[in-house]
Design a protein around this motif. Sequence first.
Motif, PDB file in Angstrom:
ATOM      1  N   LEU A 122       7.455  -0.911  -1.069  1.00 43.41           N
ATOM      2  CA  LEU A 122       7.054  -0.401   0.243  1.00 43.41           C
ATOM      3  C   LEU A 122       5.544  -0.219   0.347  1.00 43.41           C
ATOM      4  O   LEU A 122       4.922   0.384  -0.532  1.00 43.41           O
ATOM      5  N   PHE A 123       4.947  -0.753   1.415  1.00 46.60           N
ATOM      6  CA  PHE A 123       3.572  -0.427   1.828  1.00 46.60           C
ATOM      7  C   PHE A 123       2.532  -0.719   0.740  1.00 46.60           C
ATOM      8  O   PHE A 123       1.613   0.053   0.520  1.00 46.60           O
ATOM      9  N   ASN A 124       2.706  -1.840   0.065  1.00 48.30           N
ATOM     10  CA  ASN A 124       1.753  -2.259  -0.949  1.00 48.30           C
ATOM     11  C   ASN A 124       0.841  -3.357  -0.417  1.00 48.30           C
ATOM     12  O   ASN A 124       1.165  -4.047   0.551  1.00 48.30           O
ATOM     13  N   ASP A 125      -0.300  -3.540  -1.068  1.00 55.02           N
ATOM     14  CA  ASP A 125      -1.200  -4.668  -0.826  1.00 55.02           C
ATOM     15  C   ASP A 125      -1.002  -5.624  -2.005  1.00 55.02           C
ATOM     16  O   ASP A 125      -1.416  -5.334  -3.123  1.00 55.02           O
ATOM     17  N   ILE A 126      -0.362  -6.780  -1.735  1.00 53.48           N
ATOM     18  CA  ILE A 126       0.017  -7.713  -2.794  1.00 53.48           C
ATOM     19  C   ILE A 126      -0.662  -9.049  -2.501  1.00 53.48           C
ATOM     20  O   ILE A 126      -0.393  -9.672  -1.468  1.00 53.48           O
ATOM     21  N   ARG A 127      -1.508  -9.512  -3.412  1.00 51.47           N
ATOM     22  CA  ARG A 127      -2.274 -10.726  -3.120  1.00 51.47           C
ATOM     23  C   ARG A 127      -2.691 -11.420  -4.416  1.00 51.47           C
ATOM     24  O   ARG A 127      -2.602 -10.858  -5.498  1.00 51.47           O
ATOM     25  N   ASP A 128      -3.129 -12.676  -4.222  1.00 52.19           N
ATOM     26  CA  ASP A 128      -3.626 -13.484  -5.344  1.00 52.19           C
ATOM     27  C   ASP A 128      -2.587 -13.580  -6.458  1.00 52.19           C
ATOM     28  O   ASP A 128      -2.905 -13.469  -7.649  1.00 52.19           O
ATOM     29  N   THR A 129      -1.339 -13.779  -6.063  1.00 51.10           N
ATOM     30  CA  THR A 129      -0.264 -13.986  -7.034  1.00 51.10           C
ATOM     31  C   THR A 129       0.090 -15.467  -7.017  1.00 51.10           C
ATOM     32  O   THR A 129       0.400 -16.032  -5.972  1.00 51.10           O
ATOM     33  N   ALA A 130       0.063 -16.093  -8.172  1.00 53.09           N
ATOM     34  CA  ALA A 130       0.195 -17.543  -8.235  1.00 53.09           C
ATOM     35  C   ALA A 130       1.560 -18.032  -7.782  1.00 53.09           C
ATOM     36  O   ALA A 130       1.669 -19.087  -7.144  1.00 53.09           O
TER      37      ALA A 130
END
Length: 488
Positions: free
Chosen positions: A383-391
């Motif tokens: 919930l409500f996370n900032d998730i980025r730059d995951t291959a």
Amino acid sequence: RLVGANAPDDPAPAPPPPEGGRVDLAPCAADACDDSLALAAAIEGAPEGPVMLVLGAGAWHLRTPLLIRRDGVALVGEGDPILHWIPSVPAEGAITFAGAGPVGASLAVPTVTAGQRTFVVDAPEDWRPGFVRIDADDFGPIPAPCVNGRDVERFNRHIGQLARVEAITPVDGGVEVTVDRGLWLDVPAEANPRLQAMTLLTGARVQGLWLEADCPEADADLRFAAAACRTPDVLVDDGVRLLATVGARIVDVRARHFGRFSIRVDGSLETFVDGGGMDHPSDFGDGGRGYGVHAIRATRTRVRGYRVEHARHGVVVDFGSAESQVIDCDLRDMNQALVDVHGEASRDTLVRGCTLAGGPTGVIVGGGGADVHCNDGPRHHVLFNDIRDTALGGVVAFKEARHVFVIGNTFGPALNHVNVALGSGDIVVHRNRFAGSRSAPVLVVSGAVASGPVQVTDNIFDDACDAARAVVTAFDPEVTLDGNVYCP
């Protein structure tokens, strides 16, 4: 079922030690000293009751493991002390708090129904444990993706939820035991469900310390290769270990260069890890290496404000751990998942308000690896996370993971943002914002093992201008699309 899922409260602060309970210490000036011995002697010589060892500024040298079996011990740093772990003998970790654990024989109970809090056991009226563990043998079907997995990880073999005992009442045939939390799984009678009385160590606290294992070689940019440590034993060591504890607090503790886990929470109840973090472990390999916090058969563990950079995993929820929370953490640059809900009967997990950046996956639920870590429990909330730059994927539900809720997150660059595969289902993808996918933002693959149902509702797809581009499916899984916005 999560503790403080909406607004987690801090537990009550530890009371100050009584007069005489504070012991101020300074490190030994000579490099050859073993400050572990001085700390152990100070604990042994302190008066009864809570004791707070205050570690002064400077370089401390721990050469033998510090094992603490006494209730109410706090290790508190003042002046930013650095504790160098330089083991002179093979050891599993630098600092260990350990309770006695199981007491006496376990007591059989009938079939357990999910949420059950009251059990009748054949015990004498004077049986009065403060804590119990709800145990069971292996049970459940082998999920199809796990058929070729290691046998020990294909079943619900790690059930072992800890609970406080609220009341014990004599009844015909024994006593009726009421615990504070039910086990939210059905356990059949053939799995031999039972209660095990537990003695847990109380009042453990570590605060304001910097732990550094003797492996400066780990600072080199090896890109996730094991370091050639000048003290090789640290490759298999932990920083702080909690074994059979209740209410332990790890506050603003930093760790570097440990090869296995910087913080290990093993068979413990109501553990709080606040602030601090780890970076640059000395190993990143298989079998539990290079983790920040590892919860193993632990109940109600909260990790909040923890920072991990350049590791294998930031936080791992493993081996039947229940009601785990990963909140407001900053986890970056890893060679595997930043948060790994490993499978093996772990359940009821919350990952909320975190920054997860730089790794193959942000959060994996259901187990990684080719043929291991199967049979995950239900109810995992991202919930409500900032998730980025995951291959590979921002959130991956894998190997028959069930009841995964992906809500309110912001997703940045990745191959896929949400990936549902290998029989996973009952997945809710709701009110997220997706941008920067190199393939489909949401990918649902069924194949030989049916996946679904999956609900994709009220999301914003910045780069996908229609549903066919936003959500790609294979082998006709059951997917519901409703209320989504495309290319706003």
